[in-house]
Write a protein that holds these residues in place. Sequence first.
Motif, PDB file in Angstrom:
ATOM      1  N   ASP A 124      -3.604   5.055   3.836  1.00  0.00           N
ATOM      2  CA  ASP A 124      -4.165   4.252   2.754  1.00  0.00           C
ATOM      3  C   ASP A 124      -3.016   3.549   2.016  1.00  0.00           C
ATOM      4  O   ASP A 124      -2.514   4.041   1.016  1.00  0.00           O
ATOM      5  CB  ASP A 124      -4.948   5.189   1.817  1.00  0.00           C
ATOM      6  CG  ASP A 124      -5.428   4.480   0.559  1.00  0.00           C
ATOM      7  OD1 ASP A 124      -5.389   3.226   0.514  1.00  0.00           O
ATOM      8  OD2 ASP A 124      -5.830   5.188  -0.383  1.00  0.00           O
ATOM      9  N   ARG A 126      -2.842   1.011   0.122  1.00  0.00           N
ATOM     10  CA  ARG A 126      -3.090   0.646  -1.279  1.00  0.00           C
ATOM     11  C   ARG A 126      -2.915   1.865  -2.188  1.00  0.00           C
ATOM     12  O   ARG A 126      -2.237   1.796  -3.218  1.00  0.00           O
ATOM     13  CB  ARG A 126      -4.500   0.071  -1.421  1.00  0.00           C
ATOM     14  CG  ARG A 126      -4.751  -0.708  -2.683  1.00  0.00           C
ATOM     15  CD  ARG A 126      -6.197  -1.234  -2.726  1.00  0.00           C
ATOM     16  NE  ARG A 126      -6.507  -2.103  -1.590  1.00  0.00           N
ATOM     17  CZ  ARG A 126      -6.315  -3.429  -1.597  1.00  0.00           C
ATOM     18  NH1 ARG A 126      -5.844  -4.024  -2.662  1.00  0.00           N
ATOM     19  NH2 ARG A 126      -6.615  -4.154  -0.539  1.00  0.00           N
ATOM     20  N   GLN A 129       0.732   2.938  -2.361  1.00  0.00           N
ATOM     21  CA  GLN A 129       1.484   2.004  -3.204  1.00  0.00           C
ATOM     22  C   GLN A 129       1.195   2.282  -4.681  1.00  0.00           C
ATOM     23  O   GLN A 129       2.104   2.327  -5.506  1.00  0.00           O
ATOM     24  CB  GLN A 129       1.107   0.564  -2.847  1.00  0.00           C
ATOM     25  CG  GLN A 129       1.922  -0.485  -3.573  1.00  0.00           C
ATOM     26  CD  GLN A 129       1.446  -1.889  -3.219  1.00  0.00           C
ATOM     27  OE1 GLN A 129       0.246  -2.136  -3.098  1.00  0.00           O
ATOM     28  NE2 GLN A 129       2.384  -2.806  -3.044  1.00  0.00           N
ATOM     29  N   ARG A 130      -0.080   2.514  -4.989  1.00  0.00           N
ATOM     30  CA  ARG A 130      -0.451   2.803  -6.371  1.00  0.00           C
ATOM     31  C   ARG A 130       0.248   4.078  -6.854  1.00  0.00           C
ATOM     32  O   ARG A 130       0.646   4.197  -7.994  1.00  0.00           O
ATOM     33  CB  ARG A 130      -1.973   2.955  -6.484  1.00  0.00           C
ATOM     34  CG  ARG A 130      -2.517   2.525  -7.822  1.00  0.00           C
ATOM     35  CD  ARG A 130      -4.057   2.570  -7.841  1.00  0.00           C
ATOM     36  NE  ARG A 130      -4.690   1.512  -7.082  1.00  0.00           N
ATOM     37  CZ  ARG A 130      -5.706   1.680  -6.229  1.00  0.00           C
ATOM     38  NH1 ARG A 130      -6.212   2.879  -6.016  1.00  0.00           N
ATOM     39  NH2 ARG A 130      -6.223   0.653  -5.601  1.00  0.00           N
ATOM     40  N   LEU A 155      -1.869  -5.900   6.336  1.00  0.00           N
ATOM     41  CA  LEU A 155      -1.993  -5.202   5.047  1.00  0.00           C
ATOM     42  C   LEU A 155      -0.734  -5.376   4.192  1.00  0.00           C
ATOM     43  O   LEU A 155      -0.812  -5.501   2.972  1.00  0.00           O
ATOM     44  CB  LEU A 155      -2.218  -3.710   5.288  1.00  0.00           C
ATOM     45  CG  LEU A 155      -3.662  -3.234   5.318  1.00  0.00           C
ATOM     46  CD1 LEU A 155      -3.707  -1.765   5.732  1.00  0.00           C
ATOM     47  CD2 LEU A 155      -4.295  -3.405   3.930  1.00  0.00           C
ATOM     48  N   GLU A 158      -1.034  -8.548   2.388  1.00  0.00           N
ATOM     49  CA  GLU A 158      -2.022  -8.503   1.315  1.00  0.00           C
ATOM     50  C   GLU A 158      -1.485  -7.776   0.080  1.00  0.00           C
ATOM     51  O   GLU A 158      -1.717  -8.177  -1.047  1.00  0.00           O
ATOM     52  CB  GLU A 158      -3.251  -7.730   1.800  1.00  0.00           C
ATOM     53  CG  GLU A 158      -4.477  -8.571   1.998  1.00  0.00           C
ATOM     54  CD  GLU A 158      -5.569  -7.767   2.683  1.00  0.00           C
ATOM     55  OE1 GLU A 158      -5.858  -6.642   2.232  1.00  0.00           O
ATOM     56  OE2 GLU A 158      -6.108  -8.264   3.692  1.00  0.00           O
ATOM     57  N   LEU A 159      -0.773  -6.670   0.322  1.00  0.00           N
ATOM     58  CA  LEU A 159      -0.338  -5.804  -0.778  1.00  0.00           C
ATOM     59  C   LEU A 159       1.111  -6.051  -1.178  1.00  0.00           C
ATOM     60  O   LEU A 159       1.598  -5.475  -2.142  1.00  0.00           O
ATOM     61  CB  LEU A 159      -0.481  -4.330  -0.370  1.00  0.00           C
ATOM     62  CG  LEU A 159      -1.885  -3.873   0.028  1.00  0.00           C
ATOM     63  CD1 LEU A 159      -1.848  -2.495   0.664  1.00  0.00           C
ATOM     64  CD2 LEU A 159      -2.795  -3.869  -1.197  1.00  0.00           C
TER      65      LEU A 159
END
Length: 414
Positions: A124, A126, A129-130, A155, A158-159
């Motif tokens: 995951d 995202r 990264q969070r 991805l 995108e991120l």
Amino acid sequence: MAHAKSKPASLLIKGGHVIDPANKIDAVMDVLLRDGGVAEVAAPNKIRASADEKFDARGLIVAPGLIDLHVHLREPGQAYPNTTPVIDSQEWVNWLLQPERGAVVNVFPVAAATHASKGAVLTDFRGLQRAGAVAVTDDGRPILDNDIMRECLRLSGELSIPVVQHAEDTRLTENSPMNDGPTSFRLGLRGWNVSAEAGIVDRDVQLAQQIPNARLHVAHLSAADSLKAVRRGKRNRARVTCEVTPHHFTLSDEAVGDYDTNCKMNPPLRSKPDIESLVAALADGTVDAIATDHAPHASHEKDVEFERAAFGITGLETALGLAITKLHREHHIPLIRIVELFTSGPARVFELRGRGSLARGSHADVTIFDPNKRWTFDVSKSRSLSRNSPFDGRQLTGKVMATIVGGRVVYREE
Ligand SMILES: [Zn+2]
Ligand SMILES: [Zn+2]
């Protein structure tokens, strides 16, 4: 880092030669650190504010804190070959970022790109990264599948999180403990050919050129042929970056000599022409960062036959000395470029805001070094728990004299 904030402290670094490539500073300046940040950089004796502490840096270089993009901490799990378990969930990223871990170094976790680094199911990105991961990688287990790599890069675009690739087509390197060349032939060892690296770099750069905003970072690039693809990607404005290790720009495969397991690493030491190409690429800006791939191993993993020995060496203590000795003194690469490769270069690769720069408001991370100090690396006195270095007894020029993290002196050479 909570305990560092107990009292607002200030530190004035006086009379040093400040090299801050991010801000194009290369001159004698004073630096004031306050409350964990850079407060002021000014001509000598122009800073009026008082400071709790002073550091006399005359004759020394004052640079932003050095950043190493590629270190194997062996935690969690104090384990092999990388971390066990791999950092593939947010919980592990949080564990790595516990405040007490940040006291003497800043740790920026790099998470796994696929579950258990098996190259099949993406993690995951995202969520990782969070939680604080600055990049994703399956280091040691390269992502070979075209579709998985394409998906990772999509991805990453995108991120805006880099995918770090250990470029090795493992289908071509099985049971190959060293570089393919005259030395492997003499020793009767199966050679790891540069094409196994360059082929993956070439494919990855092609994918990065096709996918909008994809972020590709090539780890420990070791071969001249791989540089061609990186140059092509940069020319075509793909977001492609790469790092080179001190051992790859210093030692050739001849150093393996008679099966010296301290010269066994992955990717392996290459040929002398490869070293020349790496040095040229470090000078001309093709290479973005110097990273150590610091990989401690217990002696029982190295004191065995060459083919059974573990890959990897330590490198944190020798990195700057090797760079100054080889790149600056031997090849006349300016110190400001070398500092860039250790500071603003790597900060850009992983988009570490407020790091690798002495701009006002940046984190008060500073490295103070003596570019002329001659010393001999003695592995028995190493602060690393491991002893696996090929540089034992090596004469180096250039030594870190003090390290400041968050405005506090956390290391000082006596
Ligand atoms: Zn690797
Ligand atoms: Zn590595």
